[in-house]
Scaffold this active site. Structure first.
Site, PDB file in Angstrom:
ATOM      1  N   CYS A   1      -2.696   2.979   9.134  1.00  0.00           N
ATOM      2  CA  CYS A   1      -3.832   2.269   8.730  1.00  0.00           C
ATOM      3  C   CYS A   1      -4.658   1.563   9.912  1.00  0.00           C
ATOM      4  O   CYS A   1      -6.270   1.278   9.346  1.00  0.00           O
ATOM      5  CB  CYS A   1      -3.278   1.476   7.693  1.00  0.00           C
ATOM      6  SG  CYS A   1      -2.291   0.483   8.492  1.00  0.00           S
TER       7      CYS A   1
ATOM      8  N   HIS B   1       1.202  -1.011   0.322  1.00  0.00           N
ATOM      9  CA  HIS B   1       0.131   0.278  -0.230  1.00  0.00           C
ATOM     10  C   HIS B   1       1.019   1.035   0.225  1.00  0.00           C
ATOM     11  O   HIS B   1       1.908   1.167   0.731  1.00  0.00           O
ATOM     12  CB  HIS B   1      -0.853   0.144   0.884  1.00  0.00           C
ATOM     13  CG  HIS B   1      -2.458  -1.047   1.091  1.00  0.00           C
ATOM     14  ND1 HIS B   1      -2.475  -1.044   2.740  1.00  0.00           N
ATOM     15  CD2 HIS B   1      -2.645  -0.724   0.623  1.00  0.00           C
ATOM     16  CE1 HIS B   1      -4.334  -1.267   2.116  1.00  0.00           C
ATOM     17  NE2 HIS B   1      -4.102  -1.408   0.863  1.00  0.00           N
TER      18      HIS B   1
HETATM   19  N1  ARG Z   1      -4.190  -7.039   6.785  1.00  0.00           N
HETATM   20  C1  ARG Z   1      -4.361  -5.700   6.511  1.00  0.00           C
HETATM   21  C2  ARG Z   1      -3.871  -6.444   4.590  1.00  0.00           C
HETATM   22  O1  ARG Z   1      -3.076  -6.917   4.256  1.00  0.00           O
HETATM   23  C3  ARG Z   1      -3.157  -5.023   6.449  1.00  0.00           C
HETATM   24  C4  ARG Z   1      -3.838  -4.262   5.776  1.00  0.00           C
HETATM   25  C5  ARG Z   1      -2.884  -2.700   6.570  1.00  0.00           C
HETATM   26  N2  ARG Z   1      -3.223  -1.166   6.120  1.00  0.00           N
HETATM   27  C6  ARG Z   1      -3.056  -0.645   5.228  1.00  0.00           C
HETATM   28  N3  ARG Z   1      -3.034   0.745   4.584  1.00  0.00           N
HETATM   29  N4  ARG Z   1      -0.990  -0.546   5.167  1.00  0.00           N
HETATM   30  O2  ARG Z   1      -5.428  -5.676   3.730  1.00  0.00           O
END
Ligand code: ARG
Length: 320
Positions: free
Chosen positions: A312, A199
């Site tokens: 997040c 992300h």
């Molecule tokens: N386990 C979650 C996923 O893989 C973690 C999300 C974390 N969010 C972020 N914006 N980095 O979607």
């Protein structure tokens, strides 16, 4: 208005863009069901390939402590109720993207995500109803984009009508194309090239209009050039702190004294500028202090096991 994939295409300067309000209202999702029951990013497994085990008690206290830090700084926090069978809801930055009235030209719009993995798709309607109960108009994508993961990949430039859009495993370039066409938004698309930085919020944090934290290795050459061109002060995070410490997954606020500042007002005094960051990122901490930021460390070790940290674990929106 267009989207931008390289510096040659740029036709604006940040300082000429229209203003956006501060995003100083936070939503956090109740961590009741948080655990790791599947792996959808490389951080969720240990070296043997096993799923990480979460200490749920500790996770709950870390979540509560983070909420207290936000509240102690004068930020209003609203809690999204839990949803059975959705352990990742706690990362509420991902199931939708707020398009504030100033940028959408059509009121406060809530853009539901299209999650890249089926395990998280149920979170989308849950968040959309919460947003709608708070006065946001739900406005789904209607184009062909396969996935878009909210503010995991869509970062608003502080106080300016510009969206930074990650393109990679969780968001298609087509999603940004649709948004820019539909709402006349300027979107700078940044391609993510390293699976650990799945992300945009894992490798870029816009701290204020002119400053960012970033890990250059997560971006394509065009992406690096765009960031260098558009953000004057860049604090580079080293590989260990970025990859293991989630040092880019921070929350920065100027309105921490409890008082929202006019979006075109003067720069806030140094004591109001705070970055909330995972503990132990010593080199970034030092660089931030030198750049006149206060650094507030928190513990998110249980959440890092799932691939997320401070940024997040909350969704930030403007007040009305
Ligand atoms: N386990 C979650 C996923 O893989 C973690 C999300 C974390 N969010 C972020 N914006 N980095 O979607």
């Amino acid at each position: 208005m267009p989207y931008y994939d390289s510096c040659d295409e740029l036709d604006f300067r940040i300082e000429d863009l229209g203003p956006l309000p501060d995003f100083d209202m936070l939503w956090m999702a109740d961590p009741r069901d948080y655990q790791i029951s599947y792996a959808i990013n490389p951080h969720m497994r240990g070296p043997e390939g096993n799923l990480h085990q979460v200490d749920r008690e500790r996770a709950r206290s870390q979540w509560l402590a983070l909420r207290r830090v936000f509240e102690a700084r004068g930020l209003q926090v609203e809690v999204i109720p839990p949803l059975d069978g959705h352990p990742d809801l706690v990362f509420c930055a991902n199931p939708g993207l707020p398009l504030p009235a100033a940028a959408s030209g059509a009121g406060n719009l809530w853009l539901p995500s299209r999650m890249a993995s089926p395990q998280r798709q149920g979170e989308v309607d849950h968040l959309a109803s919460f947003a709608s109960s708070r006065g946001w108009t739900v406005a789904p994508l209607d184009g062909p984009a396969r996935c878009l993961e909210g503010t995991g990949d869509g970062l608003w430039h502080p106080r300016r009508q510009l969206l930074w859009g990650g393109v990679g495993p969780r968001t298609d370039g087509a999603a940004w194309e649709e948004l820019s066409r539909r709402y006349g938004l300027r979107v700078v698309r940044l391609e993510l090239v390293d699976p650990d930085f799945y992300h945009l919020d894992t490798c870029l944090a816009l701290l204020d209009e002119k400053t960012c934290l970033w890990y250059p290795g997560a971006f394509s050459e065009d992406g690096r050039e765009l960031i260098r061109r558009l953000v004057a002060k860049r604090i580079e995070v080293d590989e260990v702190e970025a990859r293991k410490g989630f040092a880019c997954n921070v929350f920065a606020s100027h309105a921490f004294a409890g008082e929202a500042l006019a979006s075109d007002g003067p720069a806030p005094p140094a004591e109001q500028r705070v970055v909330v960051i995972e503990e132990g990122c010593a080199r970034v901490g030092e660089a931030l202090r030198q750049a006149n930021w206060r650094v507030q460390e928190v513990q998110t070790s249980e959440f890092k096991k799932s691939g997320g940290s401070v940024f997040c674990m909350k969704l930030a929106l403007p007040h009305d």
